[in-house]
Scaffold this active site. Structure first.
Site, PDB file in Angstrom:
ATOM      1  N   HIS A   1      -6.820   0.194  -1.170  1.00 35.57           N
ATOM      2  CA  HIS A   1      -6.378  -0.974  -1.928  1.00 35.57           C
ATOM      3  C   HIS A   1      -4.875  -0.943  -2.147  1.00 35.57           C
ATOM      4  O   HIS A   1      -4.301   0.117  -2.365  1.00 35.57           O
ATOM      5  CB  HIS A   1      -7.088  -1.036  -3.282  1.00 35.57           C
ATOM      6  CG  HIS A   1      -8.552  -1.254  -3.146  1.00 35.57           C
ATOM      7  ND1 HIS A   1      -9.080  -2.444  -2.701  1.00 35.57           N
ATOM      8  CD2 HIS A   1      -9.601  -0.422  -3.354  1.00 35.57           C
ATOM      9  CE1 HIS A   1     -10.403  -2.335  -2.659  1.00 35.57           C
ATOM     10  NE2 HIS A   1     -10.750  -1.129  -3.041  1.00 35.57           N
TER      11      HIS A   1
ATOM     12  N   LYS B   1      -3.225  -4.394  -9.974  1.00 32.71           N
ATOM     13  CA  LYS B   1      -1.993  -4.021  -9.286  1.00 32.71           C
ATOM     14  C   LYS B   1      -0.816  -4.136 -10.254  1.00 32.71           C
ATOM     15  O   LYS B   1      -0.889  -4.839 -11.255  1.00 32.71           O
ATOM     16  CB  LYS B   1      -1.753  -4.948  -8.084  1.00 32.71           C
ATOM     17  CG  LYS B   1      -2.915  -4.964  -7.098  1.00 32.71           C
ATOM     18  CD  LYS B   1      -2.618  -5.793  -5.883  1.00 32.71           C
ATOM     19  CE  LYS B   1      -3.904  -6.175  -5.150  1.00 32.71           C
ATOM     20  NZ  LYS B   1      -4.757  -5.053  -4.773  1.00 32.71           N
TER      21      LYS B   1
ATOM     22  N   TYR C   1       0.851  -1.186   0.000  1.00 33.31           N
ATOM     23  CA  TYR C   1       0.000   0.000   0.000  1.00 33.31           C
ATOM     24  C   TYR C   1       0.886   1.235   0.000  1.00 33.31           C
ATOM     25  O   TYR C   1       1.908   1.272   0.685  1.00 33.31           O
ATOM     26  CB  TYR C   1      -0.859   0.031   1.263  1.00 33.31           C
ATOM     27  CG  TYR C   1      -1.804  -1.142   1.397  1.00 33.31           C
ATOM     28  CD1 TYR C   1      -3.155  -1.008   1.080  1.00 33.31           C
ATOM     29  CD2 TYR C   1      -1.357  -2.380   1.849  1.00 33.31           C
ATOM     30  CE1 TYR C   1      -4.034  -2.082   1.213  1.00 33.31           C
ATOM     31  CE2 TYR C   1      -2.222  -3.458   1.979  1.00 33.31           C
ATOM     32  CZ  TYR C   1      -3.561  -3.300   1.660  1.00 33.31           C
ATOM     33  OH  TYR C   1      -4.422  -4.364   1.781  1.00 33.31           O
TER      34      TYR C   1
END
Lengths: 335, 335
Positions: free
Chosen positions: B282, B313, B276
């Site tokens: 998220h 991601k 993070y």
């Protein structure tokens, strides 16, 4: 309620029997109750029992010197908090149906607790799952990560049912180029109808090594390199030189084709095959071929399962035994 | 246009120079043009050149005896079909900006062609990417699977910028239980504000091995096992006994924390850390720690990238050198 710890085991006296009778804790021993470490820790943390000289931290620190007790405690606690009665053994827990408990009802899951780093030995997991299935129990892996977060996986042995067989293909010649094979067929040929090959241009279809060997093996394709005829055995030999996994991938490919499934490369999903059943637009399984004695860290399997589920497919490993392929599915579940 | 093949190289005469001038094919040699195998195959398949005694299949079969030519031909063809001018070299292709070509414009990408099974050696890829970046080119891996399908990955070296540092933590004592550490702090403590630990109950926070060592290393946490004080070095020693990857994971963890990022276990995504930046809900990156000399088959990296992208991601590998961590990102791109 008072309990005693002798340095190894926590026991309750006769009043402890209510813990067993009402909620399935412990095992009866003489007139009292013997608690497994996970049970003792749980009851102590919940304030249900008290032990002279031991608070929760101290008891946990003692038990923590035994391998796996901390992680197995977190699984035990999670299962209890979800309302299940749990008994220790055979590996590592038996979980009862909701509302049922030892002596009154039957167990539903056999739960094995492992850490994210533990290696999964496929042949031994297959044996354990078989044993559980023979006793009509579901086999569940509870994995514990470095932050003690839990993930549950149901493990199932699968035998993909036979689908409609493929039609018979016309005899044809192919030219080997590198690892692939060129055949000359017009678009929409019977080969493409059965999802063989990728189109190179209007005249040429390119067959992958697995497709080549499968088609040559069933006798419809004869192959040449530089005008010289080459046998299927030679081709397998060539492929193995640059790919140590080739043979067990081939066995899984052939098995799936014989069952009427369509395996295509699974590279984009990071696995050996994506597999279609019938002419469906989307593949339904990812299948990774592994050797009989393969082992893999759980974190690697976790990655596979997460990926497969994110694209709405089942994750199967095809374990190649001399007697055939044993498919084993890992599916993440919520208990 | 006529071309000649001497068993090794395809050449055109003076009329071939228009191929170079108009579309960047080949390299000038004397009064004629020398074609790379991929160029010759492409022009032959397109009917732009003719070679006595050689049709496309036959020429491909000859070149296919050289390693990697077939796969590299498919990449060349794909790039050409997308409208790019392509030259061979330095590794394996230089791709020009759209509308530009050799002699008239500059190249945009360096493209390395590999098969899905090829191992990626991180240290050598890092060197190649560095070279490309120094020449202001993007470095792209073109991977070719068993069915000759192509996937392109851009590879970038990353240095995560420093974020706001974490506040100073109060000094505290911890009890080691197994691999984790219990500290006694009320809910919403400063530790949780900085995303350390997972809550065990209202009194206890459980720190992971990385969190424990990081906090002990910056001096805010003193640790004991069974009343005995334990040093950070002892703790690292203990952790390494059951986890051969521990040390390089720890180095990446510490580096990310020092930069102000929050690494948490990435187990559910099958990687070492989800990371993070700041207090965002998220995680934005998956980071996998690897040793300096690590190598990994491309299909394994493909699985990681696909998974990371499916959960929105970035996929980074943290390569642990003695001088620090080199982060390297693999991102699937469409050319």
């Amino acid at each position: 309620m008072k309990a005693a710890f002798d340095g190894t085991t926590v026991r309750c006296g006769q009043d402890g029997l209510t813990l067993y009778d009402q909620a399935g804790f412990g095992r009866k021993e003489g007139n009292g109750l013997k608690l497994a470490p996970q049970e003792a820790l749980y009851l102590l943390q919940r304030g249900k029992i008290k032990i002279d000289d031991y608070d929760f931290d101290k008891l946990l620190a003692v038990f923590a010197e035994q391998p796996n007790i901390v992680r197995s405690y977190f699984v035990y606690r999670d299962l209890r908090e979800r309302g299940y009665a749990v008994q220790t053994g055979p590996h590592d827990f038996r979980v009862f149906k909701r509302g049922q408990r030892p002596g009154k009802g039957e167990s539903l899951y056999f739960i094995r607790v492992i850490s994210e780093r533990d290696p999964i030995q496929f042949s031994s997991i297959i044996k354990e799952v078989n044993t559980a299935h023979n006793m009509r129990k579901q086999y569940v892996l509870a994995t514990v990560d470095d932050e003690n977060e839990l993930t549950y996986y149901e493990i199932k042995l699968q035998t993909p049912p036979h689908l409609e067989p493929f039609p018979i293909f016309p005899s044809i010649n192919g030219t080997i180029v590198g690892k692939s094979t060129i055949i000359h067929v017009p678009p929409k040929s019977q080969f493409e109808e059965a999802w063989f090959g990728s189109r190179l241009d209007d005249n040429r279809l390119l067959l992958s090594p697995f497709e080549t060997i499968y088609l040559a093996g069933i006798g419809d394709l004869s192959l040449k390199i530089d005008m010289r005829i080459i046998s299927v055995e030679d081709l397998i030999q060539r492929a193995q030189e640059t790919d140590t996994e080739f043979l067990h991938k081939l066995k899984v490919y052939e098995d799936l084709r014989k069952r009427g499934y369509i395996p295509k490369t699974g590279y984009k999903f990071g696995h050996h095959f994506r597999v279609y059943s019938g002419q469906k637009p989307h593949s339904e399984m990812l299948v990774h071929a592994i050797e009989e004695n393969a082992e893999m860290p759980m974190i690697t399997i976790s990655r596979s399962v997460r990926l497969a589920h994110s694209v709405k497919k089942k994750m199967l490993f095809g374990c190649v035994y001399s007697t055939g392929i044993q498919y084993i599915e890992f599916a993440r579940i919520k208990l």
